[in-house]
Design a protein around this motif. Structure first.
Motif, mmCIF file in Angstrom:
data_model
loop_
_atom_site.group_PDB
_atom_site.id
_atom_site.type_symbol
_atom_site.label_atom_id
_atom_site.label_comp_id
_atom_site.label_asym_id
_atom_site.label_seq_id
_atom_site.Cartn_x
_atom_site.Cartn_y
_atom_site.Cartn_z
ATOM 1 N N ALA A 10 0.785 -1.138 0.049
ATOM 2 C CA ALA A 10 0.044 0.084 -0.013
ATOM 3 C C ALA A 10 0.753 1.296 0.104
ATOM 4 C CB ALA A 10 -0.903 0.025 1.124
ATOM 5 N N ILE A 11 1.893 1.150 0.763
ATOM 6 C CA ILE A 11 2.718 2.207 0.766
ATOM 7 C C ILE A 11 3.440 2.630 -0.614
ATOM 8 C CG2 ILE A 11 5.108 3.378 1.761
ATOM 9 C CD1 ILE A 11 4.134 1.893 4.336
ATOM 10 N N VAL A 12 4.040 1.617 -1.279
ATOM 11 C CA VAL A 12 4.558 1.653 -2.431
ATOM 12 C C VAL A 12 3.517 2.370 -3.581
ATOM 13 C CG1 VAL A 12 5.421 0.211 -4.399
ATOM 14 C CG2 VAL A 12 6.314 -0.203 -1.937
ATOM 15 N N ALA A 13 2.454 1.681 -3.340
ATOM 16 C CA ALA A 13 1.375 2.327 -4.399
ATOM 17 C C ALA A 13 1.066 3.583 -4.387
ATOM 18 C CB ALA A 13 -0.058 1.566 -4.263
ATOM 19 N N VAL A 14 0.966 4.181 -3.116
ATOM 20 C CA VAL A 14 0.634 5.552 -2.835
ATOM 21 C C VAL A 14 1.804 6.264 -3.323
ATOM 22 C CG1 VAL A 14 0.524 7.431 -0.964
ATOM 23 C CG2 VAL A 14 -0.946 5.072 -0.880
ATOM 24 N N ILE A 15 3.218 6.176 -3.116
ATOM 25 C CA ILE A 15 4.372 6.760 -3.351
ATOM 26 C C ILE A 15 4.287 6.703 -4.742
ATOM 27 C CG2 ILE A 15 6.690 6.716 -3.445
ATOM 28 C CD1 ILE A 15 6.881 5.537 -0.544
ATOM 29 N N THR A 17 1.983 6.478 -7.175
ATOM 30 C CA THR A 17 0.864 7.234 -7.777
ATOM 31 C C THR A 17 1.070 8.770 -7.700
ATOM 32 O OG1 THR A 17 -0.472 5.441 -7.268
ATOM 33 C CG2 THR A 17 -1.481 7.327 -7.738
ATOM 34 N N VAL A 18 1.343 9.077 -6.172
ATOM 35 C CA VAL A 18 1.715 10.707 -5.998
ATOM 36 C C VAL A 18 2.763 11.126 -6.886
ATOM 37 C CG1 VAL A 18 2.547 12.265 -4.325
ATOM 38 C CG2 VAL A 18 0.623 10.467 -3.797
ATOM 39 N N TYR A 19 3.969 10.299 -7.166
ATOM 40 C CA TYR A 19 4.946 10.678 -7.932
ATOM 41 C C TYR A 19 4.740 10.897 -9.400
ATOM 42 C CZ TYR A 19 9.612 11.057 -9.982
ATOM 43 O OH TYR A 19 10.703 11.233 -10.837
ATOM 44 N N ILE A 20 3.770 9.956 -9.975
ATOM 45 C CA ILE A 20 3.676 10.087 -11.161
ATOM 46 C C ILE A 20 2.571 11.063 -11.461
ATOM 47 C CG2 ILE A 20 2.219 9.002 -13.084
ATOM 48 C CD1 ILE A 20 3.824 6.323 -12.476
ATOM 49 N N LEU A 21 1.800 11.300 -10.543
ATOM 50 C CA LEU A 21 0.489 12.447 -10.685
ATOM 51 C C LEU A 21 1.522 13.939 -10.619
ATOM 52 C CD1 LEU A 21 -2.451 10.955 -8.944
ATOM 53 C CD2 LEU A 21 -2.029 11.429 -11.262
ATOM 54 N N LEU A 35 0.680 4.059 -14.940
ATOM 55 C CA LEU A 35 -0.083 3.754 -13.717
ATOM 56 C C LEU A 35 -0.806 2.290 -13.638
ATOM 57 C CD1 LEU A 35 -1.692 6.996 -12.878
ATOM 58 C CD2 LEU A 35 -0.140 6.099 -11.502
ATOM 59 N N VAL A 36 -1.314 1.874 -15.023
ATOM 60 C CA VAL A 36 -1.877 0.571 -15.097
ATOM 61 C C VAL A 36 -0.852 -0.568 -14.618
ATOM 62 C CG1 VAL A 36 -2.979 -1.049 -16.762
ATOM 63 C CG2 VAL A 36 -3.789 1.019 -16.622
ATOM 64 N N ILE A 37 0.431 -0.225 -15.365
ATOM 65 C CA ILE A 37 1.461 -1.429 -15.161
ATOM 66 C C ILE A 37 1.623 -1.480 -13.536
ATOM 67 C CG2 ILE A 37 3.746 -2.059 -15.567
ATOM 68 C CD1 ILE A 37 3.080 -1.103 -18.451
ATOM 69 N N LEU A 38 2.035 -0.334 -13.067
ATOM 70 C CA LEU A 38 2.308 -0.352 -11.588
ATOM 71 C C LEU A 38 1.303 -0.831 -10.717
ATOM 72 C CD1 LEU A 38 4.253 3.055 -11.464
ATOM 73 C CD2 LEU A 38 5.289 0.669 -11.457
ATOM 74 N N ASN A 39 0.053 -0.570 -10.935
ATOM 75 C CA ASN A 39 -0.878 -1.144 -10.043
ATOM 76 C C ASN A 39 -1.134 -2.637 -10.201
ATOM 77 O OD1 ASN A 39 -2.106 1.155 -8.914
ATOM 78 N ND2 ASN A 39 -3.022 1.923 -10.713
ATOM 79 N N ALA A 40 -0.730 -3.150 -11.602
ATOM 80 C CA ALA A 40 -0.807 -4.787 -11.886
ATOM 81 C C ALA A 40 0.413 -5.068 -10.869
ATOM 82 C CB ALA A 40 -0.807 -5.044 -13.170
ATOM 83 N N LEU A 41 1.456 -4.509 -10.809
ATOM 84 C CA LEU A 41 2.258 -5.117 -9.875
ATOM 85 C C LEU A 41 2.036 -5.122 -8.450
ATOM 86 C CD1 LEU A 41 5.565 -3.630 -11.542
ATOM 87 C CD2 LEU A 41 4.831 -5.937 -11.652
#
Length: 51
Positions: A10-15, A17-21, A35-41
């Motif tokens: 969850a922490i990695v996902a938030v980091i 996502t915020v960085y890419i946005l 974002l789709v690829i990173l969310n899949a990972l």
């Protein structure tokens, strides 16, 4: 162990996502694909957390 993996994912996902946005890629489709690829990972990491 399950809780640690879940919180870590969850922490990695938030980091990322915020960085890419905050720093979008040159085109919107590239940003969406990243974002789709990173969310899949992240989903894969979470599946390991609950096995």
């Amino acid at each position: 162990m399950i809780r640690g993996n879940f919180i870590g994912a969850a922490i990695v996902a938030v980091i990322y996502t915020v960085y890419i946005l905050a720093r979008p890629l040159p085109t919107k489709p590239q940003t969406v694909i990243a974002l789709v690829i990173l969310n899949a990972l992240t989903i894969v990491l979470l599946s390991f957390a609950f096995k």
